[in-house]
Write a protein that holds these residues in place. Sequence first.
Motif, mmCIF file in Angstrom:
data_model
loop_
_atom_site.group_PDB
_atom_site.id
_atom_site.type_symbol
_atom_site.label_atom_id
_atom_site.label_comp_id
_atom_site.label_asym_id
_atom_site.label_seq_id
_atom_site.Cartn_x
_atom_site.Cartn_y
_atom_site.Cartn_z
ATOM 1 N N TYR A 5 35.509 154.968 -52.716
ATOM 2 C CA TYR A 5 35.494 154.206 -51.470
ATOM 3 C C TYR A 5 36.586 153.147 -51.441
ATOM 4 N N CYS A 10 36.004 154.066 -43.772
ATOM 5 C CA CYS A 10 35.020 155.034 -43.291
ATOM 6 C C CYS A 10 34.036 155.457 -44.379
ATOM 7 N N SER A 11 34.366 155.177 -45.634
ATOM 8 C CA SER A 11 33.466 155.485 -46.748
ATOM 9 C C SER A 11 32.199 154.632 -46.718
ATOM 10 N N SER A 13 30.217 154.556 -44.323
ATOM 11 C CA SER A 13 29.214 155.400 -43.674
ATOM 12 C C SER A 13 28.376 156.201 -44.680
ATOM 13 N N GLY A 66 34.082 162.695 -44.288
ATOM 14 C CA GLY A 66 32.872 161.940 -44.018
ATOM 15 C C GLY A 66 31.735 162.693 -43.349
ATOM 16 N N ASN A 102 34.275 161.180 -34.990
ATOM 17 C CA ASN A 102 35.398 161.486 -35.863
ATOM 18 C C ASN A 102 36.703 161.662 -35.086
ATOM 19 N N HIS A 106 37.273 157.424 -34.511
ATOM 20 C CA HIS A 106 37.860 157.212 -35.838
ATOM 21 C C HIS A 106 39.382 157.384 -35.835
ATOM 22 N N SER A 110 43.406 154.663 -35.974
ATOM 23 C CA SER A 110 44.456 154.716 -36.994
ATOM 24 C C SER A 110 45.753 154.014 -36.601
ATOM 25 N N TYR A 157 27.787 156.150 -39.045
ATOM 26 C CA TYR A 157 29.208 156.408 -38.803
ATOM 27 C C TYR A 157 29.719 155.568 -37.631
ATOM 28 N N THR A 160 30.070 151.949 -38.620
ATOM 29 C CA THR A 160 31.211 151.729 -39.502
ATOM 30 C C THR A 160 32.519 151.628 -38.738
ATOM 31 N N VAL A 161 32.803 152.604 -37.885
ATOM 32 C CA VAL A 161 34.094 152.578 -37.182
ATOM 33 C C VAL A 161 34.144 151.471 -36.129
ATOM 34 N N TRP A 164 35.483 148.076 -36.982
ATOM 35 C CA TRP A 164 36.939 147.903 -37.066
ATOM 36 C C TRP A 164 37.504 147.210 -35.838
#
Length: 205
Positions: A5, A10-11, A13, A66, A102, A106, A110, A157, A160-161, A164
């Motif tokens: 991680y 994203c780890s 999640s 993930g 995803n 996600h 980036s 998930y 988690t994202v 950000w």
Amino acid sequence: MKLYYMPGACSLSPHIVALEAGLPLQLVRVDGKTKRTESGDDFLQVNPKGYVPTLQLDDGEVLTEGPAIVQYLADRNPASGLAPANGTLPRYHLQEMLGYINSELHKTYSPLFSPATPEPVRQERKEYLRKRYATLDAVLAKQEWLLGGQFTAADAYLFTVTNWARHVDLDLSEFESLTAFQQRVAARPMVQAAMEAEGLLRKSA
């Protein structure tokens, strides 16, 4: 099992899912720049893709990506309710939601983490995210969790994202149901434990 991680990536999640499922997990921190673990091992020897999450099973088998990892972990303890039973329509809805998060959320984040991204592109990506979040906000306005009344891997998930957003100056305050969702997930004991383990929360006194 070992979960490779990076804090807050994203780890987080699958880390949450493993704790929610009551599964023993050894954390191995990875440096995203050097591709080395804390002990100095070459992470690329474990996962040639070079990114987290990566799950190494007790027999040495490695699982990446993930959405696949969280389903594997959830299936290790079906009673947790983190993933509906395989072969059922609810399971396909879980996969549908994991795929949406995803591809639509996600990966859209980036370019926002790159200082080289031009401002017009940055603004376009933020607007794209707001449109996608509007869809999820409408879902969460009707139910407590993404798939209904049960917390699942998809919720871990999304949480988690969405965390950000504050790191890339993306204002999501207009989405009241999403904001309430984030607060509900953050209050879960296993979520707090995962974040504390990754150094994202201060340890309790």
